[in-house]
Scaffold this motif. Structure first.
Motif, PDB file in Angstrom:
ATOM      1  N   THR A 108       0.909  -1.332   0.119  1.00 51.80           N
ATOM      2  CA  THR A 108      -0.042  -0.031  -0.077  1.00 51.80           C
ATOM      3  C   THR A 108       0.702   1.215   0.019  1.00 51.80           C
ATOM      4  O   THR A 108       0.397   2.438   0.143  1.00 51.80           O
ATOM      5  N   GLY A 109       2.064   1.059   0.026  1.00 49.35           N
ATOM      6  CA  GLY A 109       3.049   2.238  -0.076  1.00 49.35           C
ATOM      7  C   GLY A 109       3.626   2.809   1.381  1.00 49.35           C
ATOM      8  O   GLY A 109       4.292   3.922   1.208  1.00 49.35           O
ATOM      9  N   GLU A 110       3.139   2.232   2.382  1.00 47.98           N
ATOM     10  CA  GLU A 110       3.832   2.733   3.546  1.00 47.98           C
ATOM     11  C   GLU A 110       5.207   2.239   3.727  1.00 47.98           C
ATOM     12  O   GLU A 110       5.522   1.231   3.172  1.00 47.98           O
ATOM     13  N   THR A 111       5.955   2.734   4.554  1.00 48.95           N
ATOM     14  CA  THR A 111       7.338   2.541   4.931  1.00 48.95           C
ATOM     15  C   THR A 111       7.267   2.201   6.269  1.00 48.95           C
ATOM     16  O   THR A 111       6.943   2.781   7.030  1.00 48.95           O
ATOM     17  N   VAL A 112       7.886   0.881   6.690  1.00 45.15           N
ATOM     18  CA  VAL A 112       8.160   0.593   8.199  1.00 45.15           C
ATOM     19  C   VAL A 112       9.638   0.612   8.183  1.00 45.15           C
ATOM     20  O   VAL A 112      10.453   0.077   7.507  1.00 45.15           O
ATOM     21  N   GLN A 113      10.082   1.512   9.320  1.00 46.16           N
ATOM     22  CA  GLN A 113      11.705   1.445   9.605  1.00 46.16           C
ATOM     23  C   GLN A 113      11.931   0.329  10.626  1.00 46.16           C
ATOM     24  O   GLN A 113      11.013   0.362  11.580  1.00 46.16           O
ATOM     25  N   PHE A 114      13.064  -0.060  10.798  1.00 44.36           N
ATOM     26  CA  PHE A 114      13.404  -1.005  11.801  1.00 44.36           C
ATOM     27  C   PHE A 114      14.919  -1.082  11.853  1.00 44.36           C
ATOM     28  O   PHE A 114      15.686  -0.558  11.048  1.00 44.36           O
ATOM     29  N   ARG A 115      15.285  -1.492  13.092  1.00 44.03           N
ATOM     30  CA  ARG A 115      16.871  -1.350  13.292  1.00 44.03           C
ATOM     31  C   ARG A 115      17.388  -3.037  13.144  1.00 44.03           C
ATOM     32  O   ARG A 115      16.696  -3.790  13.732  1.00 44.03           O
ATOM     33  N   VAL A 116      18.572  -2.944  12.117  1.00 39.65           N
ATOM     34  CA  VAL A 116      18.988  -4.568  11.852  1.00 39.65           C
ATOM     35  C   VAL A 116      19.460  -5.078  13.407  1.00 39.65           C
ATOM     36  O   VAL A 116      19.880  -4.467  13.994  1.00 39.65           O
ATOM     37  N   GLY A 117      18.938  -6.317  13.542  1.00 41.34           N
ATOM     38  CA  GLY A 117      19.346  -7.130  14.762  1.00 41.34           C
ATOM     39  C   GLY A 117      18.493  -6.936  16.006  1.00 41.34           C
ATOM     40  O   GLY A 117      18.349  -7.557  16.820  1.00 41.34           O
ATOM     41  N   ASP A 118      17.393  -6.166  15.765  1.00 42.80           N
ATOM     42  CA  ASP A 118      16.282  -5.895  16.924  1.00 42.80           C
ATOM     43  C   ASP A 118      15.407  -6.914  16.626  1.00 42.80           C
ATOM     44  O   ASP A 118      14.297  -6.968  15.811  1.00 42.80           O
ATOM     45  N   GLU A 119      15.027  -8.026  17.568  1.00 40.20           N
ATOM     46  CA  GLU A 119      14.274  -9.085  17.382  1.00 40.20           C
ATOM     47  C   GLU A 119      12.737  -8.473  18.110  1.00 40.20           C
ATOM     48  O   GLU A 119      11.911  -9.447  18.126  1.00 40.20           O
ATOM     49  N   HIS A 120      12.814  -7.489  18.588  1.00 41.48           N
ATOM     50  CA  HIS A 120      11.586  -7.016  19.176  1.00 41.48           C
ATOM     51  C   HIS A 120      10.902  -5.789  18.226  1.00 41.48           C
ATOM     52  O   HIS A 120      10.229  -4.900  18.980  1.00 41.48           O
ATOM     53  N   SER A 121      11.413  -5.607  16.961  1.00 41.79           N
ATOM     54  CA  SER A 121      10.551  -4.588  16.384  1.00 41.79           C
ATOM     55  C   SER A 121       9.040  -4.361  16.498  1.00 41.79           C
ATOM     56  O   SER A 121       8.396  -5.677  16.406  1.00 41.79           O
ATOM     57  N   ALA A 122       8.708  -3.366  16.552  1.00 42.74           N
ATOM     58  CA  ALA A 122       7.138  -3.199  16.776  1.00 42.74           C
ATOM     59  C   ALA A 122       6.375  -3.325  15.286  1.00 42.74           C
ATOM     60  O   ALA A 122       6.984  -3.052  14.234  1.00 42.74           O
ATOM     61  N   GLU A 123       5.215  -3.867  15.344  1.00 44.97           N
ATOM     62  CA  GLU A 123       4.405  -3.924  14.002  1.00 44.97           C
ATOM     63  C   GLU A 123       3.870  -2.599  13.536  1.00 44.97           C
ATOM     64  O   GLU A 123       3.505  -1.904  14.559  1.00 44.97           O
ATOM     65  N   MET A 124       4.019  -2.194  12.285  1.00 47.13           N
ATOM     66  CA  MET A 124       3.316  -0.925  11.970  1.00 47.13           C
ATOM     67  C   MET A 124       2.897  -1.133  10.518  1.00 47.13           C
ATOM     68  O   MET A 124       3.405  -2.015   9.676  1.00 47.13           O
ATOM     69  N   HIS A 125       1.690  -0.767  10.311  1.00 51.83           N
ATOM     70  CA  HIS A 125       1.085  -0.927   8.708  1.00 51.83           C
ATOM     71  C   HIS A 125       0.919  -2.208   8.540  1.00 51.83           C
ATOM     72  O   HIS A 125       1.082  -2.692   7.493  1.00 51.83           O
ATOM     73  N   GLY A 126       0.592  -3.125   9.454  1.00 49.45           N
ATOM     74  CA  GLY A 126       0.448  -4.410   9.010  1.00 49.45           C
ATOM     75  C   GLY A 126       1.522  -5.376   8.940  1.00 49.45           C
ATOM     76  O   GLY A 126       1.400  -6.443   8.476  1.00 49.45           O
ATOM     77  N   VAL A 127       2.784  -4.609   9.346  1.00 52.59           N
ATOM     78  CA  VAL A 127       4.175  -5.554   8.941  1.00 52.59           C
ATOM     79  C   VAL A 127       5.006  -5.433  10.149  1.00 52.59           C
ATOM     80  O   VAL A 127       5.146  -4.555  10.753  1.00 52.59           O
ATOM     81  N   ARG A 128       5.680  -6.644  10.367  1.00 54.08           N
ATOM     82  CA  ARG A 128       6.754  -6.825  11.289  1.00 54.08           C
ATOM     83  C   ARG A 128       7.941  -7.229  10.729  1.00 54.08           C
ATOM     84  O   ARG A 128       7.846  -8.307  10.179  1.00 54.08           O
TER      85      ARG A 128
END
Length: 378
Positions: A108-128
């Protein structure tokens, strides 16, 4: 080696080499589909994901075409694309090591930012999303498989051994809300690495394991293109729409090699089709994982189940796809050699030394002291 080192270009650019692809309903949440792309065989603790690549998952809704000639599924539209890219790694001011960020774009065009190595990243826009070093979950006695191909005689032992066990890979795990798939129940999944920038070249694409190394690589049985290294050409193709130039070459190679595999036990279990093709050739060329996102997670026995049920004119029972702990090589060897009409063909390796878990990000912790690349791979 599943899809490890699957051609000259993968050997030359291992950072872009996809070793394995997995797709399965989440064991934690039934409304989530897990997509896994592992890259960089023999990854070392200091390795980072490439800022020069797009790591892409492409999903299409599938419609069974029924038993008979041709591919067992038709891939429809729309296509659902999940693209992940990475920042250059930077020195971490708080301690040893580097910091790297990833960015996943949803269909749908949304961007989810995450940190490499983070096993506990938050879910955003239906994606983890998780990205980072993990223990390579692929299990197979690769030397015994290569010896089987070379001699035409089963060379597996019990137990077998995982080749250079303890290898790490750079893993990308994208867990998606099935609502992002537009109501599709049955989906095809393919993973790709592409160059990043104004001009995106597909470097590699992977659907099912061992298509390139065990079914397309051996040349000596192919009477049509005996001296052609076909895998790099195959890698540039769109899994859902093969180009017009090379399908004849792929077909000749697959017909020859699949017939060779079938003959290893001294009997023919896959009679040629009316066109003279091996019955699995069209199935192999539709080279994507087939997943039923409405069915529950299965730890084993789901790989190829949907494709084979459709091929034989029946209803599938499982989620299909490919789970991390599923011993898919035994399934592949058994289908290639006796079509499931005989005993299970085991390679003597039934599980990873560190099996995957049932919690995100699913893959086991990396090996802190992994084996390095063997000399003959350089």
């Amino acid at each position: 080696m599943s899809d490890h080192i699957s051609g000259p270009r993968a050997l030359a650019e291992p950072i872009a080499d996809i070793t394995d692809v997995y797709a399965f309903p989440s064991p934690e949440r039934s409304d989530r589909l897990v997509l896994v792309m592992n890259t960089l065989p023999f990854a070392q603790p200091s390795d980072t994901l490439s800022e020069g690549l797009i790591y892409r998952f492409r999903l299409r809704p599938l419609t069974p075409t029924g038993a008979g000639e041709g591919a067992p599924f038709a891939a429809g539209t729309p296509e659902f694309v999940f693209d992940c890219v990475f920042s250059p790694p930077t020195i971490d001011g708080t301690g040893p090591g580097v910091v790297q960020d990833g960015f996943c774009t949803t269909p749908t065009g949304e961007t989810v930012q995450f940190r490499v190595g983070d096993e506990h990243s938050a879910e955003m826009h239906g994606v983890r999303v998780f990205a980072g070093l993990r223990w390579d979950p692929f299990m197979m006695d690769a030397p015994a498989a290569l010896k089987t191909i070379a001699t035409g005689t089963l060379a597996f032992t019990d137990p077998g051994a995982i080749y250079l066990d303890g290898k790490n890979v750079l893993s990308l795990v994208v867990e998606v809300d099935t609502e992002l798939l537009g109501g599709a129940d049955l989906v095809g999944v393919v993973a790709e690495t592409l160059t990043r920038g104004k001009f995106n070249v597909r470097i590699e694409r992977v659907g099912r394991p061992e298509v390139k190394n065990m079914m397309l690589a051996p040349k000596e049985h192919d009477q049509v293109n005996r001296d052609l290294e076909i895998r790099d050409i195959y890698n540039t193709e769109d899994a859902y729409h093969l180009g017009e130039s090379y399908p004849g070459a792929y077909r000749a190679r697959l017909n020859a090699n699949l017939a060779y595999w079938d003959g290893i036990d001294g009997k023919v279990d896959w009679a040629p089709t009316a066109k003279g093709d091996h019955p699995l050739t069209d199935l192999v060329l539709a080279d994507y994982l087939v997943v039923d996102a409405t069915k529950p997670y299965a730890e084993s026995g789901s790989f190829l189940e949907i494709e084979l049920a459709t091929l034989h004119g029946g209803e599938h029972q499982t989620c299909g796809g490919r789970a991390l702990n599923d011993d898919v090589m035994d399934t592949i060897f058994t289908q290639l050699i006796n079509a499931g009409n005989g005993p299970v063909i085991r390679d003597g390796v039934d599980a990873a030394t560190r099996p995957a878990t049932r919690v995100f990000p699913y893959l086991a912790e990396p090996n802190s002291d992994p084996p390095t690349v063997p000399e003959h791979h350089h």
